[in-house]
Design a protein around this motif. Structure first.
Motif, PDB file in Angstrom:
ATOM      1  N   GLY A 229       0.785  -1.222   0.000  1.00  0.00           N
ATOM      2  CA  GLY A 229       0.000   0.000   0.000  1.00  0.00           C
ATOM      3  C   GLY A 229       0.814   1.267   0.000  1.00  0.00           C
ATOM      4  O   GLY A 229       0.283   2.342   0.215  1.00  0.00           O
ATOM      5  N   SER A 230       2.095   1.207  -0.218  1.00  0.00           N
ATOM      6  CA  SER A 230       2.939   2.395  -0.232  1.00  0.00           C
ATOM      7  C   SER A 230       3.335   2.725  -1.665  1.00  0.00           C
ATOM      8  O   SER A 230       3.428   1.847  -2.512  1.00  0.00           O
ATOM      9  CB  SER A 230       4.196   2.164   0.614  1.00  0.00           C
ATOM     10  OG  SER A 230       4.919   1.073   0.098  1.00  0.00           O
ATOM     11  N   GLU A 231       3.566   3.981  -1.928  1.00  0.00           N
ATOM     12  CA  GLU A 231       3.912   4.407  -3.265  1.00  0.00           C
ATOM     13  C   GLU A 231       5.320   3.928  -3.624  1.00  0.00           C
ATOM     14  O   GLU A 231       6.218   3.908  -2.800  1.00  0.00           O
ATOM     15  CB  GLU A 231       3.840   5.927  -3.347  1.00  0.00           C
ATOM     16  CG  GLU A 231       2.443   6.480  -3.145  1.00  0.00           C
ATOM     17  CD  GLU A 231       2.410   7.978  -3.327  1.00  0.00           C
ATOM     18  OE1 GLU A 231       3.483   8.559  -3.606  1.00  0.00           O
ATOM     19  OE2 GLU A 231       1.329   8.558  -3.189  1.00  0.00           O
ATOM     20  N   GLU A 232       5.472   3.519  -4.891  1.00  0.00           N
ATOM     21  CA  GLU A 232       6.767   3.050  -5.349  1.00  0.00           C
ATOM     22  C   GLU A 232       7.737   4.227  -5.447  1.00  0.00           C
ATOM     23  O   GLU A 232       7.392   5.300  -5.943  1.00  0.00           O
ATOM     24  CB  GLU A 232       6.615   2.369  -6.705  1.00  0.00           C
ATOM     25  CG  GLU A 232       5.826   1.067  -6.640  1.00  0.00           C
ATOM     26  CD  GLU A 232       5.779   0.387  -7.988  1.00  0.00           C
ATOM     27  OE1 GLU A 232       6.301   0.992  -8.954  1.00  0.00           O
ATOM     28  OE2 GLU A 232       5.237  -0.718  -8.072  1.00  0.00           O
ATOM     29  N   LEU A 233       8.956   4.012  -4.977  1.00  0.00           N
ATOM     30  CA  LEU A 233       9.971   5.054  -4.997  1.00  0.00           C
ATOM     31  C   LEU A 233      10.701   5.035  -6.330  1.00  0.00           C
ATOM     32  O   LEU A 233      10.844   3.994  -6.971  1.00  0.00           O
ATOM     33  CB  LEU A 233      10.961   4.835  -3.853  1.00  0.00           C
ATOM     34  CG  LEU A 233      10.386   4.867  -2.428  1.00  0.00           C
ATOM     35  CD1 LEU A 233      11.481   4.562  -1.432  1.00  0.00           C
ATOM     36  CD2 LEU A 233       9.741   6.205  -2.115  1.00  0.00           C
ATOM     37  N   THR A 234      11.154   6.192  -6.734  1.00  0.00           N
ATOM     38  CA  THR A 234      11.977   6.274  -7.929  1.00  0.00           C
ATOM     39  C   THR A 234      13.391   5.795  -7.608  1.00  0.00           C
ATOM     40  O   THR A 234      13.757   5.606  -6.445  1.00  0.00           O
ATOM     41  CB  THR A 234      12.002   7.710  -8.452  1.00  0.00           C
ATOM     42  OG1 THR A 234      12.604   8.565  -7.450  1.00  0.00           O
ATOM     43  CG2 THR A 234      10.595   8.210  -8.749  1.00  0.00           C
ATOM     44  N   PHE A 235      14.188   5.602  -8.656  1.00  0.00           N
ATOM     45  CA  PHE A 235      15.560   5.118  -8.446  1.00  0.00           C
ATOM     46  C   PHE A 235      16.383   6.133  -7.651  1.00  0.00           C
ATOM     47  O   PHE A 235      17.185   5.749  -6.787  1.00  0.00           O
ATOM     48  CB  PHE A 235      16.215   4.851  -9.802  1.00  0.00           C
ATOM     49  CG  PHE A 235      17.628   4.353  -9.699  1.00  0.00           C
ATOM     50  CD1 PHE A 235      17.890   3.039  -9.351  1.00  0.00           C
ATOM     51  CD2 PHE A 235      18.699   5.208  -9.934  1.00  0.00           C
ATOM     52  CE1 PHE A 235      19.189   2.572  -9.239  1.00  0.00           C
ATOM     53  CE2 PHE A 235      20.003   4.748  -9.839  1.00  0.00           C
ATOM     54  CZ  PHE A 235      20.243   3.434  -9.491  1.00  0.00           C
ATOM     55  N   GLY A 236      16.176   7.421  -7.916  1.00  0.00           N
ATOM     56  CA  GLY A 236      16.897   8.449  -7.163  1.00  0.00           C
ATOM     57  C   GLY A 236      16.548   8.439  -5.695  1.00  0.00           C
ATOM     58  O   GLY A 236      17.423   8.624  -4.827  1.00  0.00           O
ATOM     59  N   GLU A 237      15.268   8.226  -5.382  1.00  0.00           N
ATOM     60  CA  GLU A 237      14.856   8.164  -3.976  1.00  0.00           C
ATOM     61  C   GLU A 237      15.413   6.925  -3.295  1.00  0.00           C
ATOM     62  O   GLU A 237      15.785   6.962  -2.108  1.00  0.00           O
ATOM     63  CB  GLU A 237      13.336   8.180  -3.892  1.00  0.00           C
ATOM     64  CG  GLU A 237      12.704   9.499  -4.311  1.00  0.00           C
ATOM     65  CD  GLU A 237      11.202   9.437  -4.364  1.00  0.00           C
ATOM     66  OE1 GLU A 237      10.561  10.501  -4.301  1.00  0.00           O
ATOM     67  OE2 GLU A 237      10.649   8.322  -4.483  1.00  0.00           O
ATOM     68  N   GLU A 238      15.487   5.820  -4.034  1.00  0.00           N
ATOM     69  CA  GLU A 238      16.071   4.608  -3.458  1.00  0.00           C
ATOM     70  C   GLU A 238      17.557   4.800  -3.168  1.00  0.00           C
ATOM     71  O   GLU A 238      18.057   4.333  -2.129  1.00  0.00           O
ATOM     72  CB  GLU A 238      15.872   3.441  -4.424  1.00  0.00           C
ATOM     73  CG  GLU A 238      14.446   2.942  -4.513  1.00  0.00           C
ATOM     74  CD  GLU A 238      14.297   1.778  -5.463  1.00  0.00           C
ATOM     75  OE1 GLU A 238      13.405   0.939  -5.252  1.00  0.00           O
ATOM     76  OE2 GLU A 238      15.089   1.696  -6.420  1.00  0.00           O
ATOM     77  N   VAL A 239      18.258   5.485  -4.052  1.00  0.00           N
ATOM     78  CA  VAL A 239      19.679   5.754  -3.818  1.00  0.00           C
ATOM     79  C   VAL A 239      19.857   6.668  -2.608  1.00  0.00           C
ATOM     80  O   VAL A 239      20.763   6.472  -1.785  1.00  0.00           O
ATOM     81  CB  VAL A 239      20.318   6.370  -5.081  1.00  0.00           C
ATOM     82  CG1 VAL A 239      21.745   6.832  -4.793  1.00  0.00           C
ATOM     83  CG2 VAL A 239      20.312   5.377  -6.227  1.00  0.00           C
TER      84      VAL A 239
END
Length: 210
Positions: A69-79
């Motif tokens: 139920g959480s929004e998928e993070l972008t690659f930059g946010e994951e980094v």
């Protein structure tokens, strides 16, 4: 000539009055029937109008949301998230390397510390990145739980039975991995992992502090 009837009048002789003017003359602007708000909602629910309103597509909603139920993070946010965890755990690795040197009355040189960080930080970064991405999955939680038990038991057993050279090479990464996995698993598995390691130490009669 035919006689005109006096009882009848043409429509032009009848004064026309607007409804608003008539209501103004009466001095009342209230409706003829007053219905409470609860009664209005009851009538709307019984009519089934709300059920006919189309709901948003559930599949489209699930596609826009990640697992859990959480929004998928972008690659930059994951980094960025990975860096927030990598920095403190890299310093933890450095601290453990310094402590193991002083444990055996040896002073680490800058070359020793630099070699440790160059070889350990990239591996720790990759491990942290993929752990943060998939840590909500049950399989990943189980793997982290298993690694926490193995690394904890191995660390304490090795400190008690291995020589100083092996301990200086293997204990800092083992300690870092153990703390990292305990931090990443859920609270229940983390407590169970610590109890398992404690039981192993008691069973083998190992010493935590040498």
């Amino acid at each position: 000539m035919p006689r005109q009837r006096k009882g009848k009048t043409s429509s032009e002789d009848v004064p026309m009055v607007k409804p608003t003017e008539m209501s103004g003359k009466k001095g009342t602007g209230k409706p003829l029937i007053e219905i409470s708000e609860e009664e209005q909602w009851r009538m709307i629910n019984e009519s089934g109008i709300l059920k006919q309103i189309p709901k948003p597509d559930q599949q489209a909603l699930d596609a826009s949301l990640g697992e859990g139920g959480s929004e998928e993070l972008t690659f930059g946010e994951e980094v960025a998230d990975m860096l927030l965890y990598l920095i403190p755990f890299s310093f933890l690795l450095l601290m453990m390397d310094i402590l193991i040197h002083y444990q055996y009355s040896r002073r680490p040189t800058r070359g020793d510390l630099l070699e440790r960080m160059i070889s350990g930080v990239p591996i720790l970064a990759i491990f942290t990145f993929y752990t943060l991405r998939y840590k909500s999955h049950r399989r990943v939680q189980f793997v982290l739980f298993a690694i926490s038990i193995i690394s904890g038991c191995r660390l304490i057993y090795q400190i008690n039975h291995s020589n100083w050279l092996i301990n200086m090479k293997q204990c800092p990464p083992l300690a870092t991995v153990w703390i990292f996995t305990i931090f990443m698993v859920d609270l229940g598995p983390a407590v169970l992992s610590l109890l398992t390691v404690g039981s192993f130490v008691w069973w083998k009669e190992l010493k935590i502090i040498l």
